[in-house]
Write a protein that holds these residues in place. Structure first.
Motif, PDB file in Angstrom:
ATOM      1  N   VAL A  67     -11.757  31.945 -72.312  1.00  0.00           N
ATOM      2  CA  VAL A  67     -10.428  32.464 -72.639  1.00  0.00           C
ATOM      3  C   VAL A  67      -9.686  31.506 -73.578  1.00  0.00           C
ATOM      4  O   VAL A  67      -8.944  31.927 -74.463  1.00  0.00           O
ATOM      5  N   ARG A  70     -11.016  32.328 -77.056  1.00  0.00           N
ATOM      6  CA  ARG A  70     -10.455  33.571 -77.630  1.00  0.00           C
ATOM      7  C   ARG A  70      -8.987  33.373 -77.986  1.00  0.00           C
ATOM      8  O   ARG A  70      -8.448  34.099 -78.810  1.00  0.00           O
ATOM      9  N   ALA A  71      -8.339  32.424 -77.305  1.00  0.00           N
ATOM     10  CA  ALA A  71      -6.941  32.167 -77.644  1.00  0.00           C
ATOM     11  C   ALA A  71      -6.836  31.252 -78.859  1.00  0.00           C
ATOM     12  O   ALA A  71      -5.749  30.980 -79.337  1.00  0.00           O
ATOM     13  N   GLY A 191      -7.696  46.326 -72.656  1.00  0.00           N
ATOM     14  CA  GLY A 191      -6.469  45.639 -73.041  1.00  0.00           C
ATOM     15  C   GLY A 191      -6.383  44.198 -72.569  1.00  0.00           C
ATOM     16  O   GLY A 191      -5.428  43.500 -72.897  1.00  0.00           O
ATOM     17  N   GLY A 193      -8.834  41.721 -72.978  1.00  0.00           N
ATOM     18  CA  GLY A 193      -9.655  40.744 -73.706  1.00  0.00           C
ATOM     19  C   GLY A 193      -8.855  39.884 -74.669  1.00  0.00           C
ATOM     20  O   GLY A 193      -7.673  40.124 -74.915  1.00  0.00           O
ATOM     21  N   GLY A 194      -9.541  38.880 -75.207  1.00  0.00           N
ATOM     22  CA  GLY A 194      -8.915  38.042 -76.219  1.00  0.00           C
ATOM     23  C   GLY A 194      -7.697  37.321 -75.698  1.00  0.00           C
ATOM     24  O   GLY A 194      -6.740  37.091 -76.431  1.00  0.00           O
ATOM     25  N   ALA A 195      -7.718  36.952 -74.404  1.00  0.00           N
ATOM     26  CA  ALA A 195      -6.631  36.211 -73.752  1.00  0.00           C
ATOM     27  C   ALA A 195      -5.396  37.075 -73.521  1.00  0.00           C
ATOM     28  O   ALA A 195      -4.353  36.582 -73.097  1.00  0.00           O
ATOM     29  N   GLN A 196      -5.477  38.384 -73.783  1.00  0.00           N
ATOM     30  CA  GLN A 196      -4.321  39.267 -73.545  1.00  0.00           C
ATOM     31  C   GLN A 196      -3.964  39.327 -72.062  1.00  0.00           C
ATOM     32  O   GLN A 196      -2.823  39.599 -71.705  1.00  0.00           O
ATOM     33  N   PHE A 198      -3.480  37.111 -70.118  1.00  0.00           N
ATOM     34  CA  PHE A 198      -2.571  36.055 -69.675  1.00  0.00           C
ATOM     35  C   PHE A 198      -1.217  36.091 -70.361  1.00  0.00           C
ATOM     36  O   PHE A 198      -0.433  35.165 -70.239  1.00  0.00           O
ATOM     37  N   LYS A 199      -0.957  37.120 -71.141  1.00  0.00           N
ATOM     38  CA  LYS A 199       0.334  37.197 -71.812  1.00  0.00           C
ATOM     39  C   LYS A 199       0.862  38.631 -71.837  1.00  0.00           C
ATOM     40  O   LYS A 199       0.108  39.562 -71.562  1.00  0.00           O
ATOM     41  N   GLU A 200       2.116  38.755 -72.181  1.00  0.00           N
ATOM     42  CA  GLU A 200       2.686  40.082 -72.354  1.00  0.00           C
ATOM     43  C   GLU A 200       2.135  40.661 -73.648  1.00  0.00           C
ATOM     44  O   GLU A 200       1.969  39.943 -74.632  1.00  0.00           O
ATOM     45  N   PRO A 201       1.860  41.975 -73.659  1.00  0.00           N
ATOM     46  CA  PRO A 201       1.392  42.567 -74.919  1.00  0.00           C
ATOM     47  C   PRO A 201       2.490  42.549 -75.987  1.00  0.00           C
ATOM     48  O   PRO A 201       3.681  42.506 -75.657  1.00  0.00           O
ATOM     49  N   GLU A 202       2.080  42.588 -77.238  1.00  0.00           N
ATOM     50  CA  GLU A 202       3.043  42.702 -78.325  1.00  0.00           C
ATOM     51  C   GLU A 202       3.724  44.068 -78.228  1.00  0.00           C
ATOM     52  O   GLU A 202       3.251  44.962 -77.557  1.00  0.00           O
ATOM     53  N   ILE A 208      -2.263  49.166 -73.643  1.00  0.00           N
ATOM     54  CA  ILE A 208      -3.626  49.641 -73.889  1.00  0.00           C
ATOM     55  C   ILE A 208      -4.254  50.187 -72.606  1.00  0.00           C
ATOM     56  O   ILE A 208      -4.952  51.195 -72.628  1.00  0.00           O
ATOM     57  N   TYR A 230     -11.589  41.792 -65.088  1.00  0.00           N
ATOM     58  CA  TYR A 230     -10.357  42.033 -65.854  1.00  0.00           C
ATOM     59  C   TYR A 230     -10.157  43.524 -66.094  1.00  0.00           C
ATOM     60  O   TYR A 230      -9.055  44.047 -65.956  1.00  0.00           O
TER      61      TYR A 230
ATOM     62  N   THR B 319      -1.987  51.836 -79.856  1.00  0.00           N
ATOM     63  CA  THR B 319      -0.859  51.811 -78.931  1.00  0.00           C
ATOM     64  C   THR B 319       0.399  51.310 -79.627  1.00  0.00           C
ATOM     65  O   THR B 319       1.324  50.816 -78.993  1.00  0.00           O
ATOM     66  N   THR B 371      -7.268  42.098 -79.151  1.00  0.00           N
ATOM     67  CA  THR B 371      -7.956  41.900 -77.870  1.00  0.00           C
ATOM     68  C   THR B 371      -9.386  41.395 -78.074  1.00  0.00           C
ATOM     69  O   THR B 371     -10.144  41.293 -77.124  1.00  0.00           O
ATOM     70  N   THR B 372      -9.755  41.114 -79.289  1.00  0.00           N
ATOM     71  CA  THR B 372     -11.116  40.676 -79.671  1.00  0.00           C
ATOM     72  C   THR B 372     -12.182  41.656 -79.166  1.00  0.00           C
ATOM     73  O   THR B 372     -13.269  41.251 -78.793  1.00  0.00           O
ATOM     74  N   GLU B 407       3.043  31.812 -72.671  1.00  0.00           N
ATOM     75  CA  GLU B 407       2.162  32.082 -71.521  1.00  0.00           C
ATOM     76  C   GLU B 407       0.758  31.565 -71.784  1.00  0.00           C
ATOM     77  O   GLU B 407       0.070  31.129 -70.868  1.00  0.00           O
TER      78      GLU B 407
END
Ligand code: SF4
Ligand code: SF4
Lengths: 263, 435
Positions: A67, A70-71, A191, A193-196, A198-202, A208, A230, B319, B371-372, B407
Motif C-alpha cells: 500500500v 501504491r501511495a 474502489g 485499490g491504490g491506497a484509496q 485509507f483515504k476519503e475518495p476525491e 466507486i 478490501y 463516478t 485506484t491503480t 490520511e
C-alpha cells in the motif's frame, strides 16, 4: 468455536528443525481487521481440515509495503520489502499462500527484483489445488441453487490474469453462478485499490463501491463472493448503503468453502 | 516544356516529404527527452504483440462495431498506398497508370481499391455521425473540447475528400473506363460526366489526380499535429508496450541503493564517495515534468488516439471524479510539445518556463483519485499505460514534496512504526488465532 485452530509459526517449526510446505501470509488486513480476520480463520480451518503442513510468521510478519508503494512511497515499500525478504530467506521459505491479492501481487511480482524469489499463490488458487487433489470434501447442499456472483479483485484478475481459479472453486458449491455485466478483464474496481482504502475518495457523483455494488445487485444475488479482504469491506459497505444487507451476504470464497464443509 | 509537370511534381513531393521528415526528427528528439528505459528484452514476444495488437487490431475489435469500421478504414489505408506508389511513379516519370502493364491483376487491384474506397466512405460517415450526432459520452468529456474535437473531424473530412477524388479520378479516366476492368464502382460514376467534352473530362481527371496526391502529402504532414499520428506510432508503441504482469510496478533502482545503504550497519553514511564514483542520488524521485518520465511514456503520449476507451472504463471517471486517463496522456503530449517548442526557440536548450506537467496541466486531485486498477491499461487498443505516469507523479508528490493526503501520511507512519497500515501493535498480529 468448538475446535481450537492450529496455527503453527515459522519460529516453532524452526525450533523443531522442521520446514512447513507452505507459508500462509496473513497480511495486515487479515491480522487486524475484524471482518478480514473471519476470512483468515475460515481459511485456516480449511487448512487444518485438509491437514496442510503450513505455518504463519505471526508477530514476525510485517506489512508487505504494497500500500505504501501504491501511495507513491517507494522508500517505505523497499524498506518493508527488504526486511521481509531477509526474514523469509532466513526461514528458507519456498512457497507462500495469501488471501490478499495485493500481498499476492507484491510478493509475487515486486519482491523478486529485490532478492525475494518465492512461489506465491492466491488462496483461491490453493483451494483449487486442494479440491483437485481431493483434500477438500464439499457438501454441495449448503449452497445448492443459491444465486452467487463473483467480484473479480483487480489485483488478482487484471493485474495477474487469474480469472479461472476463483470461478473453478466456486463451481464446486453447485450454486447458481451469475456473472455481472462487467467481469473478468473488464470488471469494475471496488474502489479500495491504490491506497484509496485509507483515504476519503476525491469529489465525484458517487463512490466507486456503490457503483460496483449496483453491478452485483443487478444479478439479483443471494451472495456476493469476494476474494480480497478490501473488496469484501467495500462491497459490504455498498450493500449496507443500498439497504440490502438483510437479503444479500458478502462472503469470501474461503468462507463459502469452509461453510460448505460445515467447518 | 513537356517536363514541367514532372518537375513540379518532384518539387511538391520533395517539399511534402521533406517537411514531414523534419517533423519526424523533431518527434524523435522530443521522445528522447525522456529518461532511458531498457526495453531490449524478449524481442519475440514484442514482435508478437506488435503484429497482434497493431497489425492485427486485436484490441480494436473488443468493441465490435467501432472495431469493424476501424478495420475497414485501416485496411483501406494500407492497400491504397499501393495506388499512391503508382501515382508517384507516374508523376515523376510522366507515365500514365504504369502498373496497368501487369494486365488483369491490375483490374483486380483497382477494383478492390474502389470497393474499399466506398466502404471507407461509409465507415467515415458513421464515425462522423457517432462523433457529432449521436452524443457518445466519451467524446463529450471536457478534454475533448476545442482542438481535439475539430482534429477528430478534420481527419474524417480528409478521408472523405481523398476517397471522392480517387473515385472521380478513375471515373473520368476515359482510357481506364474503356478498359472496362477494375472500374467496379467508378463505372457508375462515369455517366455523370457524359455531357462534358473530352477535354473537360481530361481536365477533371488531371485535377483530381493532382489534388489527390497533394491531399495525401498534406495529410501526411497533418499527422504530426494530430491524434492521427497513431497510424504510424501504434507499431513501435505496441512493440515497446509493457510485458510484465499489469500489477507489477517497477521498483525504483535509485531507491534500492539508498535503502540498502540505510539498512546496512557497515556503511558509514558520512563517508565521502569513492573517487570517480557516480553521484548516487538521482536528480529527482518520481516525475513532475515530461523530462522525468521515460521515453516510452512520451512515445505513449504521441501515440494516444484520444479514443477515450481508457477513460470510459476508469472507475474514478465513471463516478464523476476529475481523473481521466486520456487527459493524462493528452496533457503529457501537450506539455511535451510545449517543451519542444521552447527548445526550438532557444537554440536547442530548454529554458525554464516556470511551468511543469504536474500542477500546470495535471492536478494533484487527479493523481490521487486513481485506484491503480489497470482498467485503463487493459482498455487501451494501442498498449498505452497511463497508470505508469500517474504512479511516477505520486512518487514525486510523496518523496519529493511530502504532499500526500493527510490520511495517507498517517497510514505510512503506521507502517513505519507498527508494520501495518493501522495503529496496532505488531505483537498483536496473531491475536486473531484465539479470538
Ligand atoms: S488505473 Fe487509475 S486511471 Fe486507470 S482506470 Fe484505474 S483508476 Fe482510472
Ligand atoms: S490512452 Fe489508449 S485508450 Fe486512452 S485515449 Fe489514448 S489511445 Fe485511447
Amino acid at each position: 468455536m468448538s475446535e481450537q485452530l492450529k496455527v503453527p509459526t515459522m519460529a516453532e517449526f524452526m525450533a523443531e528443525g522442521k520446514q512447513p510446505d507452505i507459508l500462509f501470509w496473513v497480511g495486515s488486513a487479515g491480522s487486524y481487521d475484524d471482518r478480514a480476520k473471519k476470512i483468515t480463520k475460515a481459511f485456516v480451518k480449511i487448512l487444518n481440515k485438509a491437514q496442510v503442513n503450513f505455518a504463519v510468521l505471526g508477530t514476525e510478519e510485517s506489512s508487505t509495503g504494497d500500500v505504501a508503494k501504491r501511495a507513491g512511497n517507494e522508500f517505505l515499500f523497499q524498506m518493508q520489502a527488504l526486511m521481509n525478504i531477509e526474514l523469509l530467506n532466513a526461514y528458507d521459505v519456498k512457497r507462500i499462500v495469501t488471501c490478499d491479492p495485493h500481498s499476492f501481487n507484491c510478493l509475487k511480482n515486486e519482491y523478486p527484483n529485490l532478492g525475494g524469489h518465492y512461489d506465491v499463490i492466491h488462496h483461491t488458487q490453493f483451494l483449487k489445488e486442494l479440491i483437485d487433489s481431493n483434500k477438500i470434501e464439499i457438501k454441495d447442499s449448503n449452497y445448492k441453487g443459491k444465486r452467487i456472483t463473483f467480484h473479480d479483485p483487480c489485483y488478482l484478475g487484471r493485474a495477474n490474469s487469474e480469472y479461472d481459479a476463483p470461478r473453478d472453486v466456486l463451481a464446486v458449491l453447485n450454486a447458481n453462478m451469475q456473472e455481472m455485466k462487467r467481469s473478468k478483464a473488464t470488471a469494475l474496481c471496488c474502489g479500495a485499490g491504490g491506497a484509496q482504502m485509507f483515504k476519503e475518495p476525491e469529489k465525484g457523483n458517487m463512490d466507486i463501491n456503490e457503483m460496483r455494488t449496483q453491478d452485483a445487485l443487478e444479478t439479483n444475488p443471494d451472495i456476493i463472493a469476494t476474494g480480497c479482504p478490501y473488496c469484501n469491506t467495500m462491497m459490504t459497505d455498498g450493500v449496507k448503503f443500498k439497504e440490502k444487507e438483510a437479503d444479500v451476504a458478502v462472503m469470501d470464497i474461503a468462507e463459502l468453502i469452509a461453510n460448505a464443509q460445515d467447518l | 516544356m513537356e517536363y514541367v509537370p514532372n518537375i513540379i511534381f518532384a518539387i511538391i513531393l520533395i517539399i511534402g516529404i521533406g517537411y514531414f521528415a523534419r517533423n519526424v526528427k523533431k518527434l524523435i528528439r522530443n521522445i528522447k527527452l525522456g529518461q532511458d528505459l531498457d526495453v531490449s528484452d524478449d524481442k519475440p514476444q514484442r514482435w508478437k504483440n506488435m503484429s497482434r495488437i497493431a497489425l492485427g487490431q486485436s484490441k480494436m475489435v473488443k468493441r465490435p462495431i467501432a472495431g469493424f469500421l476501424h478495420v475497414v478504414v485501416y485496411v483501406g489505408f494500407v492497400i491504397i498506398n499501393i495506388e499512391v506508389l503508382e501515382i508517384i511513379i507516374d508523376g515523376v516519370f510522366g507515365t500514365h497508370r504504369i502498373f496497368s502493364k501487369i494486365g488483369s491483376l491490375y483490374g483486380i487491384l483497382i477494383g478492390t481499391f474502389e470497393i474499399l474506397a466506398i466502404l471507407v466512405l461509409v465507415a467515415v460517415i458513421l464515425f462522423w455521425l457517432r462523433r457529432n450526432v449521436i452524443k457518445l459520452k466519451r467524446f463529450l468529456s471536457t478534454e475533448m473540447k476545442g482542438w481535439p474535437k475539430s482534429d477528430g473531424n478534420i481527419i474524417l473530412y480528409f478521408e472523405v475528400v481523398l476517397m471522392c477524388l480517387f473515385l472521380t479520378m478513375n471515373a473520368t479516366d476515359l482510357q481506364f473506363q474503356a478498359m472496362d476492368s477494375g472500374n467496379v464502382i467508378s463505372q457508375f460514376i462515369a455517366p455523370w460526366f457524359n455531357g462534358f467534352s473530352e477535354s473537360t473530362i481530361h481536365l477533371i481527371e488531371r485535377s483530381a489526380w493532382w489534388i489527390h496526391i497533394i491531399g495525401i502529402l498534406a495529410f501526411l504532414n497533418y499527422l504530426y499535429f494530430s491524434k492521427h499520428l497513431h497510424i504510424l506510432l501504434a507499431f513501435p508503441n505496441t512493440y515497446y508496450g509493457k510485458l510484465t504482469p499489469k500489477g507489477q510496478f517497477p521498483n525504483l533502482e535509485a531507491v534500492t541503493k539508498e535503502v540498502k545503504m540505510m539498512m546496512d550497519p557497515n556503511v558509514d553514511p558520512f563517508a565521502a564517495p569513492p573517487e570517480g564514483a557516480e553521484p548516487e542520488m538521482p536528480a529527482k524521485f518520481g516525475a513532475s515534468d515530461v523530462q522525468d518520465l521515460s521515453w516510452v511514456n512520451l512515445l505513449n503520449a504521441y501515440t494516444c488516439t484520444e479514443c477515450g476507451r481508457c477513460t470510459s472504463e476508469c472507475p474514478a471517471n465513471q463516478t464523476g471524479k476529475k481523473l481521466s486517463p486520456r487527459k493524462i496522456m493528452m496533457d503529457t503530449r501537450d506539455r511535451l510539445e510545449e517543451v519542444g517548442k521552447n527548445i526550438d526557440a532557444n537554440n536547442g536548450e530548454f529554458k525554464d518556463d516556470g511551468k511543469q506537467l504536474l500542477g500546470d496541466y495535471i492536478t494533484n486531485e487527479e493523481i490521487w483519485a486513481c485506484t491503480t486498477c489497470n482498467a485503463c491499461v487493459e482498455a487501451c487498443p494501442v498498449s498505452i499505460d497511463p497508470l505508469n505516469i500517474i504512479m511516477q507523479m505520486r512518487q514525486y508528490l510523496v518523496m519529493e514534496k511530502s504532499a500526500a493526503p493527510m490520511e495517507l501520511n498517517n497510514m505510512m507512519t503506521n507502517i513505519e512504526n507498527n508494520g501495518a497500515p493501522w495503529p496496532y501493535n505488531q505483537q498483536d498480529r496473531l491475536n486473531w488465532k484465539n479470538e
